[in-house]
Write a protein that holds these residues in place. Structure first.
Motif, mmCIF file in Angstrom:
data_model
loop_
_atom_site.group_PDB
_atom_site.id
_atom_site.type_symbol
_atom_site.label_atom_id
_atom_site.label_comp_id
_atom_site.label_asym_id
_atom_site.label_seq_id
_atom_site.Cartn_x
_atom_site.Cartn_y
_atom_site.Cartn_z
ATOM 1 N N PRO A 42 0.836 -1.205 0.000
ATOM 2 C CA PRO A 42 0.000 0.000 0.000
ATOM 3 C C PRO A 42 0.866 1.249 0.000
ATOM 4 O O PRO A 42 1.969 1.255 0.548
ATOM 5 C CB PRO A 42 -0.795 -0.110 1.293
ATOM 6 C CG PRO A 42 -0.320 -1.301 2.008
ATOM 7 C CD PRO A 42 0.677 -2.016 1.166
ATOM 8 N N LYS A 43 0.384 2.282 -0.636
ATOM 9 C CA LYS A 43 1.123 3.539 -0.688
ATOM 10 C C LYS A 43 1.117 4.199 0.688
ATOM 11 O O LYS A 43 0.180 4.058 1.463
ATOM 12 C CB LYS A 43 0.502 4.491 -1.709
ATOM 13 C CG LYS A 43 0.485 3.928 -3.109
ATOM 14 C CD LYS A 43 1.877 3.693 -3.622
ATOM 15 C CE LYS A 43 1.856 3.153 -5.027
ATOM 16 N NZ LYS A 43 2.981 2.360 -5.360
ATOM 17 N N ARG A 44 2.149 4.945 0.974
ATOM 18 C CA ARG A 44 2.273 5.641 2.241
ATOM 19 C C ARG A 44 1.100 6.599 2.420
ATOM 20 O O ARG A 44 0.722 7.299 1.490
ATOM 21 C CB ARG A 44 3.595 6.398 2.257
ATOM 22 C CG ARG A 44 3.950 6.949 3.606
ATOM 23 C CD ARG A 44 5.385 7.323 3.635
ATOM 24 N NE ARG A 44 5.503 8.758 3.507
ATOM 25 C CZ ARG A 44 6.640 9.389 3.458
ATOM 26 N NH1 ARG A 44 7.748 8.715 3.454
ATOM 27 N NH2 ARG A 44 6.685 10.687 3.377
ATOM 28 N N SER A 46 -2.041 5.765 3.042
ATOM 29 C CA SER A 46 -3.275 5.252 2.479
ATOM 30 C C SER A 46 -4.255 4.893 3.594
ATOM 31 O O SER A 46 -4.090 3.883 4.279
ATOM 32 C CB SER A 46 -2.991 4.024 1.615
ATOM 33 O OG SER A 46 -4.190 3.404 1.235
ATOM 34 N N ALA A 48 -7.283 3.885 3.155
ATOM 35 C CA ALA A 48 -7.972 2.660 2.748
ATOM 36 C C ALA A 48 -7.165 1.427 3.148
ATOM 37 O O ALA A 48 -7.730 0.429 3.612
ATOM 38 C CB ALA A 48 -8.215 2.674 1.243
ATOM 39 N N ALA A 49 -5.841 1.484 3.001
ATOM 40 C CA ALA A 49 -4.995 0.361 3.388
ATOM 41 C C ALA A 49 -5.056 0.142 4.899
ATOM 42 O O ALA A 49 -5.126 -0.999 5.363
ATOM 43 C CB ALA A 49 -3.566 0.600 2.938
#
Length: 83
Positions: A42-44, A46, A48-49
Protein backbone atom coordinates in the motif's frame (compact mmCIF):
# COMPACT_ATOMS: atom_id res chain seq x y z
CA UNK A 1 24.00 20.40 7.12
CA UNK A 2 23.06 16.92 5.93
CA UNK A 3 19.47 16.14 5.01
CA UNK A 4 17.87 12.84 4.06
CA UNK A 5 15.15 13.13 1.43
CA UNK A 6 13.07 10.17 0.27
CA UNK A 7 12.99 9.72 -3.50
CA UNK A 8 12.21 7.18 -6.18
CA UNK A 9 14.46 6.42 -9.14
CA UNK A 10 12.98 5.06 -12.35
CA UNK A 11 14.81 2.45 -14.44
CA UNK A 12 15.91 5.21 -16.84
CA UNK A 13 17.55 7.16 -13.98
CA UNK A 14 14.90 9.84 -13.41
CA UNK A 15 14.91 10.89 -9.74
CA UNK A 16 11.58 11.97 -8.21
CA UNK A 17 11.72 13.53 -4.75
CA UNK A 18 8.84 12.41 -2.52
CA UNK A 19 8.95 15.44 -0.25
CA UNK A 20 9.61 19.14 -0.72
CA UNK A 21 13.18 20.43 -0.56
CA UNK A 22 14.09 24.05 0.16
CA UNK A 23 17.75 24.99 -0.34
CA UNK A 24 19.37 28.40 0.02
CA UNK A 25 21.87 27.56 -2.73
CA UNK A 26 22.85 24.89 -5.20
CA UNK A 27 24.00 21.79 -3.29
CA UNK A 28 25.61 18.43 -3.91
CA UNK A 29 23.88 15.13 -3.12
CA UNK A 30 24.83 11.51 -2.69
CA UNK A 31 22.30 8.96 -3.94
CA UNK A 32 22.03 5.56 -2.24
CA UNK A 33 20.09 2.92 -4.16
CA UNK A 34 17.91 0.82 -1.84
CA UNK A 35 15.91 -2.36 -2.46
CA UNK A 36 13.39 -2.21 -5.32
CA UNK A 37 9.96 -0.79 -4.55
CA UNK A 38 7.26 -3.35 -3.78
CA UNK A 39 4.51 -2.20 -6.12
CA UNK A 40 1.99 -4.42 -4.30
CA UNK A 41 2.52 -2.67 -0.97
CA UNK A 42 0.00 0.00 0.00
CA UNK A 43 1.12 3.54 -0.69
CA UNK A 44 2.27 5.64 2.24
CA UNK A 45 -0.57 7.53 3.88
CA UNK A 46 -3.27 5.25 2.48
CA UNK A 47 -6.32 5.41 4.77
CA UNK A 48 -7.97 2.66 2.75
CA UNK A 49 -5.00 0.36 3.39
CA UNK A 50 -5.12 1.10 7.12
CA UNK A 51 -8.85 0.43 7.26
CA UNK A 52 -8.40 -2.88 5.44
CA UNK A 53 -5.80 -3.97 8.03
CA UNK A 54 -8.08 -2.94 10.91
CA UNK A 55 -10.98 -4.87 9.32
CA UNK A 56 -8.91 -8.00 8.67
CA UNK A 57 -9.50 -11.29 10.48
CA UNK A 58 -5.78 -11.49 11.24
CA UNK A 59 -5.88 -8.15 13.11
CA UNK A 60 -9.09 -9.08 14.94
CA UNK A 61 -7.60 -12.37 16.15
CA UNK A 62 -4.16 -10.99 17.05
CA UNK A 63 -3.09 -11.34 20.67
CA UNK A 64 -2.48 -8.00 22.41
CA UNK A 65 1.14 -7.16 23.06
CA UNK A 66 2.71 -7.38 26.50
CA UNK A 67 3.08 -3.74 27.66
CA UNK A 68 5.95 -4.56 30.05
CA UNK A 69 7.93 -6.28 27.26
CA UNK A 70 7.24 -3.32 24.95
CA UNK A 71 8.51 -0.86 27.58
CA UNK A 72 11.69 -2.95 28.03
CA UNK A 73 12.28 -2.98 24.27
CA UNK A 74 11.70 0.77 24.02
CA UNK A 75 14.13 1.39 26.88
CA UNK A 76 16.74 -0.94 25.34
CA UNK A 77 16.48 0.79 21.98
CA UNK A 78 16.64 4.23 23.57
CA UNK A 79 19.73 3.25 25.59
CA UNK A 80 21.42 1.65 22.56
CA UNK A 81 22.23 5.12 21.20
CA UNK A 82 24.61 5.68 24.10
CA UNK A 83 23.56 9.31 24.60
Amino acid sequence: MLQAIEAEISPDGKVTLLEPVHLAQRSRAVVTILAPIDETAPKRGSAAALLSVLDSAEFASAEPGDPDRMEREIAANRDAWGD
